[in-house]
Design a protein around this motif. Structure first.
Motif, PDB file in Angstrom:
ATOM      1  N   HIS A 250       0.834  -1.222   0.000  1.00 43.08           N
ATOM      2  CA  HIS A 250       0.000   0.000   0.000  1.00 43.08           C
ATOM      3  C   HIS A 250       0.864   1.265   0.000  1.00 43.08           C
ATOM      4  N   ARG A 251       2.115   1.108   0.429  1.00 45.00           N
ATOM      5  CA  ARG A 251       3.001   2.289   0.480  1.00 45.00           C
ATOM      6  C   ARG A 251       3.395   2.755  -0.923  1.00 45.00           C
ATOM      7  N   ASP A 252       3.191   1.907  -1.902  1.00 45.65           N
ATOM      8  CA  ASP A 252       3.514   2.280  -3.287  1.00 45.65           C
ATOM      9  C   ASP A 252       2.414   3.120  -3.936  1.00 45.65           C
ATOM     10  N   PHE A 253       1.334   3.378  -3.195  1.00 45.78           N
ATOM     11  CA  PHE A 253       0.195   4.097  -3.780  1.00 45.78           C
ATOM     12  C   PHE A 253      -0.074   5.369  -2.991  1.00 45.78           C
ATOM     13  N   LYS A 254      -0.375   6.440  -3.730  1.00 53.35           N
ATOM     14  CA  LYS A 254      -0.640   7.715  -3.046  1.00 53.35           C
ATOM     15  C   LYS A 254      -2.016   7.686  -2.387  1.00 53.35           C
ATOM     16  N   GLN A 255      -2.999   7.138  -3.102  1.00 49.09           N
ATOM     17  CA  GLN A 255      -4.388   7.151  -2.616  1.00 49.09           C
ATOM     18  C   GLN A 255      -4.839   5.744  -2.264  1.00 49.09           C
ATOM     19  N   ARG A 256      -5.667   5.646  -1.228  1.00 47.58           N
ATOM     20  CA  ARG A 256      -6.259   4.360  -0.841  1.00 47.58           C
ATOM     21  C   ARG A 256      -6.986   3.710  -2.021  1.00 47.58           C
ATOM     22  N   GLU A 257      -7.706   4.553  -2.811  1.00 47.34           N
ATOM     23  CA  GLU A 257      -8.507   4.038  -3.933  1.00 47.34           C
ATOM     24  C   GLU A 257      -7.610   3.373  -4.989  1.00 47.34           C
ATOM     25  N   ASP A 258      -6.416   3.948  -5.196  1.00 44.43           N
ATOM     26  CA  ASP A 258      -5.516   3.372  -6.202  1.00 44.43           C
ATOM     27  C   ASP A 258      -5.019   1.997  -5.747  1.00 44.43           C
TER      28      ASP A 258
ATOM     29  N   LEU B 140     -15.143 -15.163  -3.632  1.00 44.67           N
ATOM     30  CA  LEU B 140     -15.355 -14.711  -2.253  1.00 44.67           C
ATOM     31  C   LEU B 140     -14.034 -14.135  -1.727  1.00 44.67           C
ATOM     32  N   VAL B 141     -14.098 -12.889  -1.240  1.00 50.57           N
ATOM     33  CA  VAL B 141     -12.900 -12.226  -0.700  1.00 50.57           C
ATOM     34  C   VAL B 141     -12.892 -12.432   0.818  1.00 50.57           C
ATOM     35  N   VAL B 142     -11.798 -12.985   1.313  1.00 53.98           N
ATOM     36  CA  VAL B 142     -11.697 -13.371   2.721  1.00 53.98           C
ATOM     37  C   VAL B 142     -10.599 -12.532   3.365  1.00 53.98           C
ATOM     38  N   LEU B 143     -10.995 -11.613   4.240  1.00 47.39           N
ATOM     39  CA  LEU B 143     -10.002 -10.792   4.935  1.00 47.39           C
ATOM     40  C   LEU B 143      -9.546 -11.551   6.178  1.00 47.39           C
ATOM     41  N   ALA B 144      -8.270 -11.828   6.256  1.00 46.98           N
ATOM     42  CA  ALA B 144      -7.743 -12.633   7.362  1.00 46.98           C
ATOM     43  C   ALA B 144      -6.596 -11.866   8.010  1.00 46.98           C
ATOM     44  N   GLY B 145      -6.966 -10.946   8.915  1.00 51.39           N
ATOM     45  CA  GLY B 145      -5.945 -10.099   9.517  1.00 51.39           C
ATOM     46  C   GLY B 145      -5.426  -9.082   8.520  1.00 51.39           C
ATOM     47  N   PHE B 146      -6.326  -8.539   7.703  1.00 52.95           N
ATOM     48  CA  PHE B 146      -5.947  -7.544   6.697  1.00 52.95           C
ATOM     49  C   PHE B 146      -6.172  -6.157   7.308  1.00 52.95           C
ATOM     50  N   MET B 147      -5.079  -5.432   7.503  1.00 53.54           N
ATOM     51  CA  MET B 147      -5.141  -4.210   8.315  1.00 53.54           C
ATOM     52  C   MET B 147      -5.366  -2.952   7.473  1.00 53.54           C
ATOM     53  N   ARG B 148      -6.210  -3.052   6.455  1.00 52.38           N
ATOM     54  CA  ARG B 148      -6.534  -1.885   5.642  1.00 52.38           C
ATOM     55  C   ARG B 148      -8.046  -1.729   5.578  1.00 52.38           C
ATOM     56  N   ILE B 149      -8.490  -0.471   5.496  1.00 55.51           N
ATOM     57  CA  ILE B 149      -9.928  -0.217   5.335  1.00 55.51           C
ATOM     58  C   ILE B 149     -10.270  -0.379   3.854  1.00 55.51           C
ATOM     59  N   ILE B 150     -11.417  -0.965   3.601  1.00 52.45           N
ATOM     60  CA  ILE B 150     -11.839  -1.256   2.231  1.00 52.45           C
ATOM     61  C   ILE B 150     -12.655  -0.073   1.702  1.00 52.45           C
ATOM     62  N   SER B 151     -12.293   0.441   0.532  1.00 44.33           N
ATOM     63  CA  SER B 151     -13.003   1.616  -0.009  1.00 44.33           C
ATOM     64  C   SER B 151     -14.306   1.196  -0.701  1.00 44.33           C
ATOM     65  N   ALA B 152     -15.121   2.210  -1.008  1.00 45.43           N
ATOM     66  CA  ALA B 152     -16.431   1.953  -1.627  1.00 45.43           C
ATOM     67  C   ALA B 152     -16.282   1.232  -2.965  1.00 45.43           C
TER      68      ALA B 152
END
Ligand code: GRF
Length: 218
Positions: free
Chosen positions: A63-71, A87-99
C-alpha cells in the motif's frame, strides 16, 4: 466430474494463522473451496510464506507504493478479478476497504474479528475486553460494509474470560475458535446457504442453538 470449488481471494497483513487453517481445510477437502490468490499489503507478512509453502498463487501489493487508498484498492480488485475470485476473505488484513472495492464484490467480502461484535470493534480488542471486565469474549465472522467491523454478522463463537487471563492467553483461546468458524463460514458460502435479510443473516438449514452460557457457572 468433480464439483466446482468456490474460488477464494485471501487478503492478509500479518502472520497468517487464519490463512493457514483455510489452506489446511482446502487441502483436506473439509471445505469445497480453493485459494485462487493470497494478497498481502506488507512484504514481510508471514502469510506470503505460508501461501508459498502451500503452492498457492500469492503476491504483495504494497500500500506504500500508492498515493491514494482508492488506487491501492483498484490494484487489489484487479488482481482478485484476474484470479477469478468469488469470495474475498479478509484474514488479519489491516486496511480499510473503499467503496469501489465493496462495489466490485457486493456481499462477497467477509472478515474475521476477535471480539463478540458489536462489542469492541477496532484494534487491541482482547486487551479492551479484559480491561472492561467482560465475562465472555469470542470472535465474529461478518460481511464487510463501509464501516469498521460493522457489517452483518454471519457466525460467532463465544469463549469465557478467565480470572488469570492475560491478553496473550485470551487471544490464543479466541484464535483457536477463529480457525474453526472462518472455514465453517466459507463452507456455508460454498454450499450457497448464506442469505441476507436486512442486517440479519440467515443460514439455510442451520440448527437452532438453544444453550445459554453462564460465566462463572451456576
Ligand atoms: C486475528 O485475530 C484476526 O481476527 C484479526 O487479526 C488476527 C490475524 O491473525 N483480524 P492471523 O494473521 O490470521 O494469525
Amino acid at each position: 466430474m468433480t464439483p466446482k470449488k468456490l474460488r477464494l481471494g485471501v487478503l492478509a497483513s500479518g502472520g497468517g494463522t487464519n490463512l493457514q487453517s483455510i489452506i489446511d481445510n482446502c487441502q483436506q477437502q473439509t471445505i469445497d473451496a480453493e485459494i485462487a490468490v493470497v494478497i498481502c499489503n506488507n512484504p514481510d507478512a508471514g502469510a506470503l510464506a505460508r501461501a508459498e509453502k502451500a503452492g498457492r498463487p500469492h503476491l504483495c501489493i504494497n500500500h506504500r507504493d500508492f498515493k491514494q487508498r482508492e488506487d491501492f484498492d483498484r490494484a487489489v480488485v484487479a488482481a482478485l478479478q484476474e484470479a477469478g475470485v468469488e469470495l474475498v476473505v479478509l484474514a488479519g488484513f489491516m486496511r480499510i476497504i473503499s467503496a469501489a472495492f465493496l462495489e466490485a464484490f457486493p456481499q462477497r467480502i467477509i472478515n474475521i474479528h476477535p471480539s463478540l461484535l458489536p462489542a469492541f470493534p477496532g484494534l487491541h480488542v482482547q486487551k479492551k475486553a479484559l480491561e472492561y471486565g467482560a465475562r465472555f469474549s469470542g470472535c465474529t465472522v461478518h460481511f464487510v460494509d463501509g464501516g469498521v467491523d460493522t457489517g452483518p454478522i454471519i457466525i460467532q463463537a463465544v469463549v469465557p474470560v478467565l480470572d488469570g487471563d492475560t491478553e496473550e492467553s485470551l487471544s490464543a483461546r479466541i484464535l483457536q475458535q477463529e480457525h474453526m468458524i472462518y472455514s465453517h463460514a466459507i463452507q456455508l458460502f460454498a454450499e450457497g446457504r448464506v442469505q441476507m435479510n436486512g442486517r440479519r443473516v440467515q443460514i439455510k438449514g442451520a440448527q437452532d442453538n438453544q444453550s445459554a452460557l453462564i460465566n462463572p457457572p451456576l
